[in-house]
Design an enzyme around this catalytic site. Sequence first.
Site, PDB file in Angstrom:
ATOM      1  N   THR A   1      58.747  19.937  47.118  1.00 46.48           N
ATOM      2  CA  THR A   1      58.029  20.258  48.219  1.00 46.48           C
ATOM      3  C   THR A   1      58.207  21.848  48.742  1.00 46.48           C
ATOM      4  O   THR A   1      59.318  22.422  48.359  1.00 46.48           O
ATOM      5  CB  THR A   1      58.075  19.528  49.490  1.00 46.48           C
ATOM      6  OG1 THR A   1      57.687  20.233  50.787  1.00 46.48           O
ATOM      7  CG2 THR A   1      59.755  19.472  49.732  1.00 46.48           C
ATOM      8  N   ASP A   2      57.419  22.778  49.281  1.00 45.28           N
ATOM      9  CA  ASP A   2      57.506  23.864  49.499  1.00 45.28           C
ATOM     10  C   ASP A   2      58.657  23.950  50.728  1.00 45.28           C
ATOM     11  O   ASP A   2      59.314  24.960  51.051  1.00 45.28           O
ATOM     12  CB  ASP A   2      56.409  24.467  49.928  1.00 45.28           C
ATOM     13  CG  ASP A   2      55.663  23.954  51.127  1.00 45.28           C
ATOM     14  OD1 ASP A   2      55.885  22.843  51.645  1.00 45.28           O
ATOM     15  OD2 ASP A   2      54.525  24.564  51.637  1.00 45.28           O
ATOM     16  N   GLU A   3      58.843  22.685  51.422  1.00 43.46           N
ATOM     17  CA  GLU A   3      59.826  22.954  52.520  1.00 43.46           C
ATOM     18  C   GLU A   3      61.269  23.142  52.328  1.00 43.46           C
ATOM     19  O   GLU A   3      62.008  23.562  52.983  1.00 43.46           O
ATOM     20  CB  GLU A   3      59.687  21.451  53.293  1.00 43.46           C
ATOM     21  CG  GLU A   3      58.358  20.995  53.950  1.00 43.46           C
ATOM     22  CD  GLU A   3      58.486  20.084  54.709  1.00 43.46           C
ATOM     23  OE1 GLU A   3      59.332  19.717  55.544  1.00 43.46           O
ATOM     24  OE2 GLU A   3      57.233  19.403  55.238  1.00 43.46           O
TER      25      GLU A   3
ATOM     26  N   LYS B   1      65.260  16.705  50.189  1.00 47.95           N
ATOM     27  CA  LYS B   1      64.482  17.093  48.715  1.00 47.95           C
ATOM     28  C   LYS B   1      65.121  18.338  48.044  1.00 47.95           C
ATOM     29  O   LYS B   1      65.176  18.382  46.953  1.00 47.95           O
ATOM     30  CB  LYS B   1      63.188  17.473  49.269  1.00 47.95           C
ATOM     31  CG  LYS B   1      62.032  16.410  49.950  1.00 47.95           C
ATOM     32  CD  LYS B   1      62.068  15.501  48.752  1.00 47.95           C
ATOM     33  CE  LYS B   1      61.144  15.750  47.770  1.00 47.95           C
ATOM     34  NZ  LYS B   1      60.510  14.672  46.971  1.00 47.95           N
TER      35      LYS B   1
ATOM     36  N   TYR C   1      64.963  15.862  55.960  1.00 49.22           N
ATOM     37  CA  TYR C   1      64.016  15.576  55.162  1.00 49.22           C
ATOM     38  C   TYR C   1      64.078  16.738  53.936  1.00 49.22           C
ATOM     39  O   TYR C   1      64.335  16.392  52.622  1.00 49.22           O
ATOM     40  CB  TYR C   1      62.241  15.754  55.326  1.00 49.22           C
ATOM     41  CG  TYR C   1      61.546  15.801  54.368  1.00 49.22           C
ATOM     42  CD1 TYR C   1      61.305  14.706  53.395  1.00 49.22           C
ATOM     43  CD2 TYR C   1      60.711  16.774  54.237  1.00 49.22           C
ATOM     44  CE1 TYR C   1      60.339  14.835  52.264  1.00 49.22           C
ATOM     45  CE2 TYR C   1      59.622  16.897  53.312  1.00 49.22           C
ATOM     46  CZ  TYR C   1      59.624  15.897  52.284  1.00 49.22           C
ATOM     47  OH  TYR C   1      58.511  16.100  51.373  1.00 49.22           O
TER      48      TYR C   1
HETATM   49  P1  NAD Z   1      54.394   8.788  50.989  1.00 49.30           P
HETATM   50  O1  NAD Z   1      55.627   8.598  51.998  1.00 49.30           O
HETATM   51  O2  NAD Z   1      52.898   8.260  51.261  1.00 49.30           O
HETATM   52  O3  NAD Z   1      54.786   7.670  49.682  1.00 49.30           O
HETATM   53  C1  NAD Z   1      55.957   7.471  49.280  1.00 49.30           C
HETATM   54  C2  NAD Z   1      56.048   6.204  48.598  1.00 49.30           C
HETATM   55  O4  NAD Z   1      57.346   6.054  47.834  1.00 49.30           O
HETATM   56  C3  NAD Z   1      55.775   5.000  49.038  1.00 49.30           C
HETATM   57  O5  NAD Z   1      54.956   4.284  48.246  1.00 49.30           O
HETATM   58  C4  NAD Z   1      57.169   4.389  49.047  1.00 49.30           C
HETATM   59  O6  NAD Z   1      56.904   2.637  49.295  1.00 49.30           O
HETATM   60  C5  NAD Z   1      57.801   4.793  48.080  1.00 49.30           C
HETATM   61  N1  NAD Z   1      59.243   4.417  48.128  1.00 49.30           N
HETATM   62  C6  NAD Z   1      59.859   5.048  49.133  1.00 49.30           C
HETATM   63  N2  NAD Z   1      61.299   4.873  48.804  1.00 49.30           N
HETATM   64  C7  NAD Z   1      61.387   4.201  47.805  1.00 49.30           C
HETATM   65  C8  NAD Z   1      62.466   3.742  46.795  1.00 49.30           C
HETATM   66  N3  NAD Z   1      63.518   3.541  47.377  1.00 49.30           N
HETATM   67  N4  NAD Z   1      62.061   3.051  45.509  1.00 49.30           N
HETATM   68  C9  NAD Z   1      60.803   3.135  45.270  1.00 49.30           C
HETATM   69  N5  NAD Z   1      59.599   3.858  46.033  1.00 49.30           N
HETATM   70  C10 NAD Z   1      60.128   3.978  47.241  1.00 49.30           C
HETATM   71  O7  NAD Z   1      54.687  10.057  50.361  1.00 49.30           O
HETATM   72  P2  NAD Z   1      53.711  11.387  49.689  1.00 49.30           P
HETATM   73  O8  NAD Z   1      52.996  12.118  50.867  1.00 49.30           O
HETATM   74  O9  NAD Z   1      52.587  10.420  48.903  1.00 49.30           O
HETATM   75  O10 NAD Z   1      54.481  12.324  49.009  1.00 49.30           O
HETATM   76  C11 NAD Z   1      54.901  12.063  47.616  1.00 49.30           C
HETATM   77  C12 NAD Z   1      55.912  12.740  47.121  1.00 49.30           C
HETATM   78  O11 NAD Z   1      55.366  14.212  47.282  1.00 49.30           O
HETATM   79  C13 NAD Z   1      57.344  13.067  47.968  1.00 49.30           C
HETATM   80  O12 NAD Z   1      58.284  12.981  47.140  1.00 49.30           O
HETATM   81  C14 NAD Z   1      57.046  14.082  48.776  1.00 49.30           C
HETATM   82  O13 NAD Z   1      58.232  14.568  49.266  1.00 49.30           O
HETATM   83  C15 NAD Z   1      56.227  15.065  48.027  1.00 49.30           C
HETATM   84  N6  NAD Z   1      55.613  16.012  48.765  1.00 49.30           N
HETATM   85  C16 NAD Z   1      54.616  15.460  49.601  1.00 49.30           C
HETATM   86  C17 NAD Z   1      53.695  16.428  50.531  1.00 49.30           C
HETATM   87  C18 NAD Z   1      52.543  16.027  51.413  1.00 49.30           C
HETATM   88  O14 NAD Z   1      52.324  16.720  51.938  1.00 49.30           O
HETATM   89  N7  NAD Z   1      52.159  14.712  51.526  1.00 49.30           N
HETATM   90  C19 NAD Z   1      53.885  17.709  50.123  1.00 49.30           C
HETATM   91  C20 NAD Z   1      54.949  18.310  49.136  1.00 49.30           C
HETATM   92  C21 NAD Z   1      55.543  17.284  48.402  1.00 49.30           C
HETATM   93  O1  TDX Z   2      51.548  14.348  65.713  1.00 45.65           O
HETATM   94  C1  TDX Z   2      51.772  15.423  65.219  1.00 45.65           C
HETATM   95  N1  TDX Z   2      51.569  16.665  65.752  1.00 45.65           N
HETATM   96  C2  TDX Z   2      51.613  17.822  65.302  1.00 45.65           C
HETATM   97  O2  TDX Z   2      51.546  19.027  65.730  1.00 45.65           O
HETATM   98  C3  TDX Z   2      52.354  15.532  63.849  1.00 45.65           C
HETATM   99  C4  TDX Z   2      52.402  14.207  63.202  1.00 45.65           C
HETATM  100  C5  TDX Z   2      52.450  17.011  62.960  1.00 45.65           C
HETATM  101  N2  TDX Z   2      52.058  18.001  63.720  1.00 45.65           N
HETATM  102  C6  TDX Z   2      52.285  19.203  63.345  1.00 45.65           C
HETATM  103  C7  TDX Z   2      53.680  19.374  62.621  1.00 45.65           C
HETATM  104  C8  TDX Z   2      53.490  20.384  61.430  1.00 45.65           C
HETATM  105  O3  TDX Z   2      53.297  21.583  61.794  1.00 45.65           O
HETATM  106  O4  TDX Z   2      51.399  19.274  62.164  1.00 45.65           O
HETATM  107  C9  TDX Z   2      52.151  20.065  61.078  1.00 45.65           C
HETATM  108  C10 TDX Z   2      51.990  18.978  59.731  1.00 45.65           C
HETATM  109  O5  TDX Z   2      52.915  18.010  60.044  1.00 45.65           O
HETATM  110  P1  TDX Z   2      53.121  16.753  59.229  1.00 45.65           P
HETATM  111  O6  TDX Z   2      51.672  16.259  58.659  1.00 45.65           O
HETATM  112  O7  TDX Z   2      54.058  15.997  59.602  1.00 45.65           O
HETATM  113  O8  TDX Z   2      53.413  17.538  57.742  1.00 45.65           O
HETATM  114  P2  TDX Z   2      54.772  18.569  57.505  1.00 45.65           P
HETATM  115  O9  TDX Z   2      55.771  18.288  58.516  1.00 45.65           O
HETATM  116  O10 TDX Z   2      54.162  20.132  57.471  1.00 45.65           O
HETATM  117  O11 TDX Z   2      55.174  17.986  56.232  1.00 45.65           O
HETATM  118  C11 TDX Z   2      54.275  17.542  55.108  1.00 45.65           C
HETATM  119  O12 TDX Z   2      54.190  18.595  53.986  1.00 45.65           O
HETATM  120  C12 TDX Z   2      55.310  19.032  53.221  1.00 45.65           C
HETATM  121  C13 TDX Z   2      54.623  16.383  54.404  1.00 45.65           C
HETATM  122  O13 TDX Z   2      54.883  15.431  55.416  1.00 45.65           O
HETATM  123  C14 TDX Z   2      55.992  16.494  53.533  1.00 45.65           C
HETATM  124  O14 TDX Z   2      56.275  15.264  52.911  1.00 45.65           O
HETATM  125  C15 TDX Z   2      55.740  17.589  52.512  1.00 45.65           C
HETATM  126  O15 TDX Z   2      56.898  17.970  51.889  1.00 45.65           O
END
Ligand code: NAD
Ligand code: TDX
Length: 338
Positions: free
Chosen positions: A125-127, A157, A153
Amino acid sequence: MKILVTGGAGFIGCNFVHYMLEQHPEDGIVNLDLLTYAGNLESLADVESAPNYSFVKGDIADREFIMELFQKENFDVVVNFAAESHVDRSIVDPGVFVRTNVMGTQVLLDAAKEFGVKRYHQVSTDEVYGDLPLDRKDLFFTEQTPLHTSSPYSASKAGSDLLVLAYCRTFGLPVTISRCSNNYGPYQFPEKMIPLMLTRALADESLPVYGKGENVRDWLHVKDHCAAIDLILRGGKVGEVYNIGGHNERTNLEVVRTILAALGKPESLIHFVADRLGHDLRYAIDPKKIEKELGWKPQYSFDTGIRQTIDWYLEHKEWWQHILDGEYSNYFNRMYKL
Ligand code: NAD
Ligand code: TDX
């Protein structure tokens, strides 16, 4: 190619499974997922009987189980999506983030090394780069930006990224890492900002915007993310990190207003609430490396992507309603007759 996709029942993982089955029917996919609260097999109901797809329930941090699985399946490629992914949850309970994201990754790396996997790809992730100031629009995250994390988090990562790179340098494991910006699109769990606001607005519930809603996120459509990972698997250089993002920066307030306008709901639903602890101000990716080296270009602008995403949630009320009802957790037992 035989590909292990971990976390394939989550948001990005299930989109990746769909994408790969469509684009590469010649490959075999094994989806390993623990089915935590975020894992949902209903997202994969349409592919569960595909001949080149199978599902295994299990924990990436369970060493014995993972070693047995790798021995049995002989994977060519591992793509690790499995993680605890919600920043707010990491503030409440950091321990499970370290266990899954760091220790789980290490178990997968050991198995990949032991069984000679040809490519291990870590979805990051960019985080991990921390945040950028709001008043410096000229600054972007490049692959050279130092890691500087804010939340448990992102720290977990970053820890897993460092382990992945260490296994490459020390043991010669053929790894790649991608670091993408905020994803949006179909099948996102309604705790994340966009589906949370969408589903609450549809129910005329208040929309909790943290702080003043000025924080900026750089939105990436999940399909563009899947296409980028596919390109990295096929053409990415071993040992390299690739940033993925499409220059779609918006403040949170802009995104919430876009959703309300599309649904015809009033802005009076917006409620400013206490800010997230340690809340990152701005994320913004410089994607030049993946564009130049692998020819990746995003297909979705935020304006078209968000419209399609809103339509998807409107057309798939049952999918998210089951989550809100808790019904989706019964699906596994029903499907597999347990
Ligand atoms: P998500 O939370 O929707 O899905 C995570 C999945 O991992 C779930 O299906 C969960 O059951 C499974 N899981 C959790 N713990 C586990 C374990 N111990 N063993 C096996 N499976 C397990 O997450 P997402 O949003 O789909 O993100 C997927 C990946 O991308 C993550 O690594 C996250 O850090 C990264 N990522 C997400 C975003 C975003 O915006 N959602 C952005 C950047 C990076
Ligand atoms: O209730 C809310 N109110 C609010 O203002 C929630 C849930 C979020 N927010 C804000 C926080 C953030 O600035 O919205 C923005 C986006 O929040 P999230 O959807 O929780 O995402 P973020 O924290 O940016 O992280 C996401 O992007 C990077 C993913 O959850 C991560 O898994 C990924 O690595």
